[in-house]
Design a protein around this motif. Sequence first.
Motif, PDB file in Angstrom:
ATOM      1  N   SER A   1       0.846  -1.195   0.000  1.00  0.00           N
ATOM      2  CA  SER A   1       0.000   0.000   0.000  1.00  0.00           C
ATOM      3  C   SER A   1       0.876   1.237   0.000  1.00  0.00           C
ATOM      4  N   LYS A   2       0.401   2.293  -0.672  1.00  0.00           N
ATOM      5  CA  LYS A   2       1.159   3.544  -0.704  1.00  0.00           C
ATOM      6  C   LYS A   2       0.516   4.528   0.257  1.00  0.00           C
ATOM      7  N   LEU A   3       1.314   5.020   1.210  1.00  0.00           N
ATOM      8  CA  LEU A   3       0.821   5.964   2.203  1.00  0.00           C
ATOM      9  C   LEU A   3       1.490   7.314   2.020  1.00  0.00           C
ATOM     10  N   TYR A   4       0.705   8.374   2.125  1.00  0.00           N
ATOM     11  CA  TYR A   4       1.217   9.738   1.986  1.00  0.00           C
ATOM     12  C   TYR A   4       0.751  10.555   3.189  1.00  0.00           C
ATOM     13  N   GLY A   5       1.668  11.274   3.772  1.00  0.00           N
ATOM     14  CA  GLY A   5       1.339  12.062   4.963  1.00  0.00           C
ATOM     15  C   GLY A   5       2.525  12.067   5.899  1.00  0.00           C
ATOM     16  N   PRO A   6       2.292  12.365   7.186  1.00  0.00           N
ATOM     17  CA  PRO A   6       0.981  12.573   7.824  1.00  0.00           C
ATOM     18  C   PRO A   6       0.396  13.939   7.520  1.00  0.00           C
ATOM     19  N   TYR A   7      -0.941  14.027   7.647  1.00  0.00           N
ATOM     20  CA  TYR A   7      -1.658  15.285   7.483  1.00  0.00           C
ATOM     21  C   TYR A   7      -2.074  15.794   8.864  1.00  0.00           C
ATOM     22  N   PRO A   8      -1.409  16.824   9.397  1.00  0.00           N
ATOM     23  CA  PRO A   8      -1.797  17.347  10.705  1.00  0.00           C
ATOM     24  C   PRO A   8      -3.245  17.839  10.745  1.00  0.00           C
ATOM     25  N   ASN A   9      -3.778  18.227   9.594  1.00  0.00           N
ATOM     26  CA  ASN A   9      -5.162  18.691   9.530  1.00  0.00           C
ATOM     27  C   ASN A   9      -6.001  17.623   8.837  1.00  0.00           C
ATOM     28  N   VAL A  10      -6.844  16.927   9.595  1.00  0.00           N
ATOM     29  CA  VAL A  10      -7.613  15.815   9.039  1.00  0.00           C
ATOM     30  C   VAL A  10      -8.613  16.301   7.998  1.00  0.00           C
ATOM     31  N   SER A  11      -9.150  17.502   8.174  1.00  0.00           N
ATOM     32  CA  SER A  11     -10.120  18.006   7.192  1.00  0.00           C
ATOM     33  C   SER A  11      -9.439  18.256   5.841  1.00  0.00           C
ATOM     34  N   ALA A  12      -8.163  18.688   5.887  1.00  0.00           N
ATOM     35  CA  ALA A  12      -7.418  18.898   4.633  1.00  0.00           C
ATOM     36  C   ALA A  12      -7.212  17.562   3.921  1.00  0.00           C
ATOM     37  N   ALA A  13      -6.924  16.511   4.694  1.00  0.00           N
ATOM     38  CA  ALA A  13      -6.722  15.184   4.096  1.00  0.00           C
ATOM     39  C   ALA A  13      -8.014  14.696   3.438  1.00  0.00           C
ATOM     40  N   ARG A  14      -9.140  14.860   4.148  1.00  0.00           N
ATOM     41  CA  ARG A  14     -10.423  14.395   3.604  1.00  0.00           C
ATOM     42  C   ARG A  14     -10.827  15.207   2.369  1.00  0.00           C
ATOM     43  N   LYS A  15     -10.549  16.514   2.419  1.00  0.00           N
ATOM     44  CA  LYS A  15     -10.892  17.378   1.287  1.00  0.00           C
ATOM     45  C   LYS A  15     -10.067  16.984   0.053  1.00  0.00           C
ATOM     46  N   THR A  16      -8.789  16.667   0.295  1.00  0.00           N
ATOM     47  CA  THR A  16      -7.906  16.257  -0.801  1.00  0.00           C
ATOM     48  C   THR A  16      -8.389  14.948  -1.431  1.00  0.00           C
ATOM     49  N   VAL A  17      -8.735  13.977  -0.583  1.00  0.00           N
ATOM     50  CA  VAL A  17      -9.218  12.683  -1.087  1.00  0.00           C
ATOM     51  C   VAL A  17     -10.526  12.868  -1.845  1.00  0.00           C
ATOM     52  N   ASP A  18     -11.407  13.697  -1.314  1.00  0.00           N
ATOM     53  CA  ASP A  18     -12.689  13.947  -1.975  1.00  0.00           C
ATOM     54  C   ASP A  18     -12.461  14.559  -3.361  1.00  0.00           C
ATOM     55  N   MET A  19     -11.541  15.537  -3.459  1.00  0.00           N
ATOM     56  CA  MET A  19     -11.238  16.187  -4.727  1.00  0.00           C
ATOM     57  C   MET A  19     -10.679  15.178  -5.732  1.00  0.00           C
ATOM     58  N   LEU A  20      -9.709  14.358  -5.289  1.00  0.00           N
ATOM     59  CA  LEU A  20      -9.069  13.395  -6.195  1.00  0.00           C
ATOM     60  C   LEU A  20     -10.050  12.315  -6.640  1.00  0.00           C
ATOM     61  N   ASN A  21     -10.936  11.903  -5.724  1.00  0.00           N
ATOM     62  CA  ASN A  21     -11.924  10.889  -6.086  1.00  0.00           C
ATOM     63  C   ASN A  21     -12.925  11.408  -7.114  1.00  0.00           C
ATOM     64  N   ARG A  22     -13.151  12.711  -7.108  1.00  0.00           N
ATOM     65  CA  ARG A  22     -14.077  13.287  -8.081  1.00  0.00           C
ATOM     66  C   ARG A  22     -13.400  13.479  -9.442  1.00  0.00           C
ATOM     67  N   LEU A  23     -12.090  13.709  -9.401  1.00  0.00           N
ATOM     68  CA  LEU A  23     -11.340  13.909 -10.645  1.00  0.00           C
ATOM     69  C   LEU A  23     -10.978  12.594 -11.324  1.00  0.00           C
ATOM     70  N   TYR A  24     -10.717  11.567 -10.512  1.00  0.00           N
ATOM     71  CA  TYR A  24     -10.263  10.277 -11.048  1.00  0.00           C
ATOM     72  C   TYR A  24     -11.300   9.205 -10.724  1.00  0.00           C
ATOM     73  N   PRO A  25     -11.787   8.487 -11.753  1.00  0.00           N
ATOM     74  CA  PRO A  25     -12.829   7.476 -11.525  1.00  0.00           C
ATOM     75  C   PRO A  25     -12.280   6.176 -10.935  1.00  0.00           C
ATOM     76  N   LEU A  26     -11.699   6.272  -9.743  1.00  0.00           N
ATOM     77  CA  LEU A  26     -11.226   5.066  -9.046  1.00  0.00           C
ATOM     78  C   LEU A  26     -12.419   4.335  -8.425  1.00  0.00           C
ATOM     79  N   ARG A  27     -12.173   3.129  -7.973  1.00  0.00           N
ATOM     80  CA  ARG A  27     -13.201   2.366  -7.268  1.00  0.00           C
ATOM     81  C   ARG A  27     -13.550   3.063  -5.959  1.00  0.00           C
TER      82      ARG A  27
END
Length: 594
Positions: A124-150
């Motif tokens: 598994s590939k891990l990136y971080g840590p993200y001290p701000n959890v909301s920033a991490a969730r916002k980033t994942v949400d943005m990438l999931n909308r841009l890229y049609p991953l599972r």
Amino acid sequence: MINIKEKLKLVPTLPGSYQMKDKDGHIIYVGKAKNLRNRLKSYFTKNVSGKTAMLVSNIADFDYIVTSSELESLILEITLIKKYTPKYNILLKDDKSYPYIEITSEKYPRLRVVRSISRKKNTSKLYGPYPNVSAARKTVDMLNRLYPLRKCEHLPKKECLYYHIHECLGYCIKEVDSTTIKNMTDEIASFLKGNSKVIKEKIEEEMFKASNAMNYERALELKNMLKDIDITLTKQKIDLHHNYVLDVVSYTKEENYLSITIFFIREGLLFGKHNEILLTMDNEQDDLLQYLINFYEKNMHPKELLVPNELDVSLLEDYLKIKIAKPMRGDLKKLVDLAKENSEIALHEKLEKLKQDYNAKQEALEELARLLHKDTVSRMECFDNSHLFGSFYVGGMVVFKDFEPLKSEYRKFKISTDVKDDLSAMKEVLYRRYYRAIMENQVLPDLLLMDGGELQVSVAKEILDSLKLNIPIIGLKKDNKHRTSVVIDQDFNPLDIKADSNLFLYLTRIQDEVHRYAITYHRNLKQKGALASYLDMIEGIGSVRRKELLKRFSSLKKMKEASIEELKEVVSEDVAKRLYQALHERKEENNEKE
């Protein structure tokens, strides 16, 4: 102390872990040493201050375990700290693990935020840590909308909404080319490493498409995404022009406080920072070592750790099994210095806040003493009741010293079942508290706070007079909106305390705390179940007798139908009579309500 000094003579000059114990035999501190005798002697022969002085004043005995090396003594120390959680050791709180962004290693990978990293496979590939959890969730949400991953945790039998809105390629209904997946994950990984160019171009392209199609809502959403990326990247002010993946640690000690700062450097960018301020023993390096071990047990190990030159890191390097460096010059040395500067700033802010809080509390205490015509006021006790089923009451007492809570001295009270109103409940609680205080020669308060007005103050005055106690009383009266509006003394005269003053604020905090404490006790009893809670209120029935009664009669109805003789088969005659009376009184009350 004489016994301790005699015992010290027998301690070997070998490495090991030692355990300090209080008068009740509880372990209150665990440490390690190259030389057990020298380290233990230092506690009782040297001048100590701060947290160490508090520890020494509570030591009644000690024990030790010899090990074959200092590393073994460190491992043993950490193990014992986890087992006993001693009050004077540095303990990492449960909420200090940071979130990471993970690209899973599955055939059809997912992108998600994770906290628990120990279970992650190396693939598994891990990136971080993200001290701000909301920033991490916002980033994942943005990438999931841009890229049609599972998106689904488990592949469903048919396509879901994500497929129809083009945010998933439909992995559940068709085979997707591995090259397509690899291209997507490579672009995401590149962005998470700090290269935003590809994704920004992709967003701009999508934004112009949406705008040309007059889908202005989608275009605005994409424009905001670009702004978020720019803001995120601007915060990463340090670019080392090298793809360093490392953590930087530095610290500052002042006035028994230890400030620790950790920088997270990922792909040459300052990804975020962590700061912790804690009370320290005299040896700040030991505390820092212990803290870092705790921290990295909950967070991912960096490839390399940078630390100040004066720190002895041999044990830490062996324990964490990572490379630890002490840069002497260049950009990396500047990073260590910058981390130290951050730790100093954080500590000075903390000390300044503590100083302001201390001054505010002292001014409030002086004002309170003046209003009550006393030399000093330090210890305060406050009471509140909460009813159960509309008639059964519980009581709570909180204790504050210089406006700081003494939680170990909080008390809960089960009140007799024949008490039917708040004032009678308060009388019982106050009498029991202060009669016991007299009998056991306990410390009495400088001030008694009542959560209410004239009636509650009258009750408190009556009880204290009956026990011949001269303790000042004040009442915190509420207005018709149930907000504290005025403070009265024991003669019902309003005290000249402004609603926006520090004194008023601290008094209402005590009032809020006692209310919270009593309500929590009440709710905990209710969670046991109605019948269990009801039985708990009967004098002479504890957890053992309650279980026996429930086992014998199984329901409240059957218990009501039982005679005193049948109840006596489980409990004593006095308790059986009290229980019988309480059950039948409650039955009559219910009939009246019906």
